[in-house]
Design an enzyme around this catalytic site. Structure first.
Site, PDB file in Angstrom:
ATOM      1  N   HIS A  14       1.255  -1.235   0.289  1.00  0.00           N
ATOM      2  CA  HIS A  14       0.036   0.073   0.405  1.00  0.00           C
ATOM      3  C   HIS A  14       1.067   1.412   0.156  1.00  0.00           C
ATOM      4  CE1 HIS A  14      -3.494  -2.139   1.268  1.00  0.00           C
ATOM      5  NE2 HIS A  14      -2.305  -3.027   1.882  1.00  0.00           N
ATOM      6  N   GLU A 194      -6.924 -12.424   6.055  1.00  0.00           N
ATOM      7  CA  GLU A 194      -5.773 -11.944   6.658  1.00  0.00           C
ATOM      8  C   GLU A 194      -6.064 -12.144   8.037  1.00  0.00           C
ATOM      9  OE1 GLU A 194      -5.653  -7.759   6.358  1.00  0.00           O
ATOM     10  OE2 GLU A 194      -4.222  -7.766   6.935  1.00  0.00           O
TER      11      GLU A 194
HETATM   12  N1  ADE Z   1      -4.836  -1.135   4.233  1.00  0.00           N
HETATM   13  C1  ADE Z   1      -3.470  -0.963   4.064  1.00  0.00           C
HETATM   14  N2  ADE Z   1      -2.906  -2.014   5.234  1.00  0.00           N
HETATM   15  C2  ADE Z   1      -3.802  -2.944   4.814  1.00  0.00           C
HETATM   16  C3  ADE Z   1      -4.065  -4.388   5.438  1.00  0.00           C
HETATM   17  N3  ADE Z   1      -2.529  -4.975   6.396  1.00  0.00           N
HETATM   18  N4  ADE Z   1      -5.078  -4.916   5.451  1.00  0.00           N
HETATM   19  C4  ADE Z   1      -6.073  -4.143   4.980  1.00  0.00           C
HETATM   20  N5  ADE Z   1      -6.317  -3.076   4.177  1.00  0.00           N
HETATM   21  C5  ADE Z   1      -5.402  -2.252   4.662  1.00  0.00           C
HETATM   22 ZN    ZN Z   2      -2.405  -4.824   2.352  1.00  0.00          ZN
END
Ligand code: ADE
Ligand code: ZN
Length: 332
Positions: A14, A194
């Site tokens: 990101h 995640e």
């Molecule tokens: N935005 C930035 N990092 C992120 C992550 N690890 N998971 C979800 N959204 C994100």
């Molecule tokens: Zn991410």
């Protein structure tokens, strides 16, 4: 083996997560803004997260200093210089235009700054790359459709679309906007698994039609899902230091990366938000290799997976794979 010399692709980054505290303060000054912390050191001390949401709260606040195309250029240039030093030959940058638009920053400004930085990195480092627009999952499919409408004139500047932010609400609700992006020739990825259960990974594959899964950490809980991901060699963009910092795993020594490789999954190593999680892609390779005792062969395989999973032309892929083979054989 010096993993920093190995050609690799970074596929889960990101760009707003590469905003270092020092640069955040410099951009605040440049834009006449005041941050609520005394200095970069005080901000850095807050980088202790319980979970994804506690990180996101600070992440969206700090990125508020990004206002102009020049800010995005400086941010991406600093990241790409670091990445080049870690052996990154191709980088696909996620960005969150909804988070900037809500502050009055037009997607056109954001995309212009990032595109210029990618052009600059191509000239100075021979690094290829592209932009992946991420929809914010927690804002829902209506807001995604709205930003998608706003970026129509910019679609030619994008490589793909993704989905990020908090894993709340049904992921399959984004199927219509993903279908439209696919019709416009864009590549599709999404964060899934995640923190949330494997169900989201199934839906990302079957409802959204993604070509790669970002994180996919919880895939190992579902044997049928692992079988599917292995059969189709769906790349998973894993981010070891991020998973530790956000407490998705208890310690790096207990990270499932080695188990994922052993199961035959097409895993890659990436940095996610390097300014927040204690390291760039090279640090992720180094820390994960040491904690999990990865062999040179495993590290090479991770690099090869990243080049195979990159959204590049067949010629560029062949060039990068040949570079990897040459470096690996000269390394002994
Ligand atoms: N935005 C930035 N990092 C992120 C992550 N690890 N998971 C979800 N959204 C994100
Ligand atoms: Zn991410």
């Amino acid at each position: 083996m010096d993993h920093r010399a190995l050609p690799k692709a970074e596929l889960h980054l990101h760009v707003e997560g590469a905003l270092e505290p020092e640069l955040a303060f410099a951009l605040a000054r440049r834009n006449g803004l005041t941050l609520p912390w005394a200095d970069p050191a005080e901000l850095l001390r807050l980088y202790q997260f319980r979970d994804l949401q506690s990180f996101l709260d600070l992440y969206y606040q700090v990125m508020g200093v990004l206002r102009t195309g020049a800010d995005f250029f400086d941010l991406a240039r600093a990241y790409l210089d670091r990445a080049a030093g870690d052996g990154v030959r191709h980088a696909e940058l996620f960005f969150d235009p909804q988070a900037h638009w809500s502050r009055g920053v037009a997607p056109r400004e954001v995309v212009a700054g990032l595109t210029d930085a990618l052009d600059d990195a191509r000239q100075r480092h021979g690094l290829s790359g592209g932009l992946i627009l991420c929809f914010l999952r927690d804002l829902g499919p209506g807001a995604a459709a709205e930003i998608w409408g706003a970026v129509q004139p910019l679609v030619g500047d994008l490589l793909g679309v993704g989905l990020d932010s908090a894993e709340v609400g049904p992921i399959e609700a984004f199927a219509p906007v993903f279908a439209q992006a696919r019709q416009r020739g864009l590549r599709l990825v999404a964060h899934a698994g995640e923190e949330a259960p494997p169900h989201d990974i199934w839906q990302a594959l079957d409802s959204l039609g993604v070509e790669r899964v970002d994180h996919g950490l919880r895939a190992l809980e579902d044997d049928a899902l692992v079988e599917r991901l292995v059969r189709d060699q769906v790349p998973l963009t894993v981010c070891p230091l991020s998973n530790v910092r956000l407490q998705a795993v208890a310690a790096l020594e207990r990270h499932p990366l080695a188990a994922m490789l052993a199961r035959g999954l097409a895993v890659t190593v990436n940095s996610d938000d390097p300014a927040y999680f204690g390291g760039y892609i090279g640090d992720n390779f180094e820390a994960a290799s040491a904690a999990l005792g990865l062999s040179d062969e495993a590290v090479l395989r991770l690099c090869r997976h990243s080049l195979e999973a990159a959204f590049v032309s067949p010629q560029r892929r062949a060039e990068l794979l040949a570079e990897l083979t040459a470096v690996a054989s000269s390394d002994g």
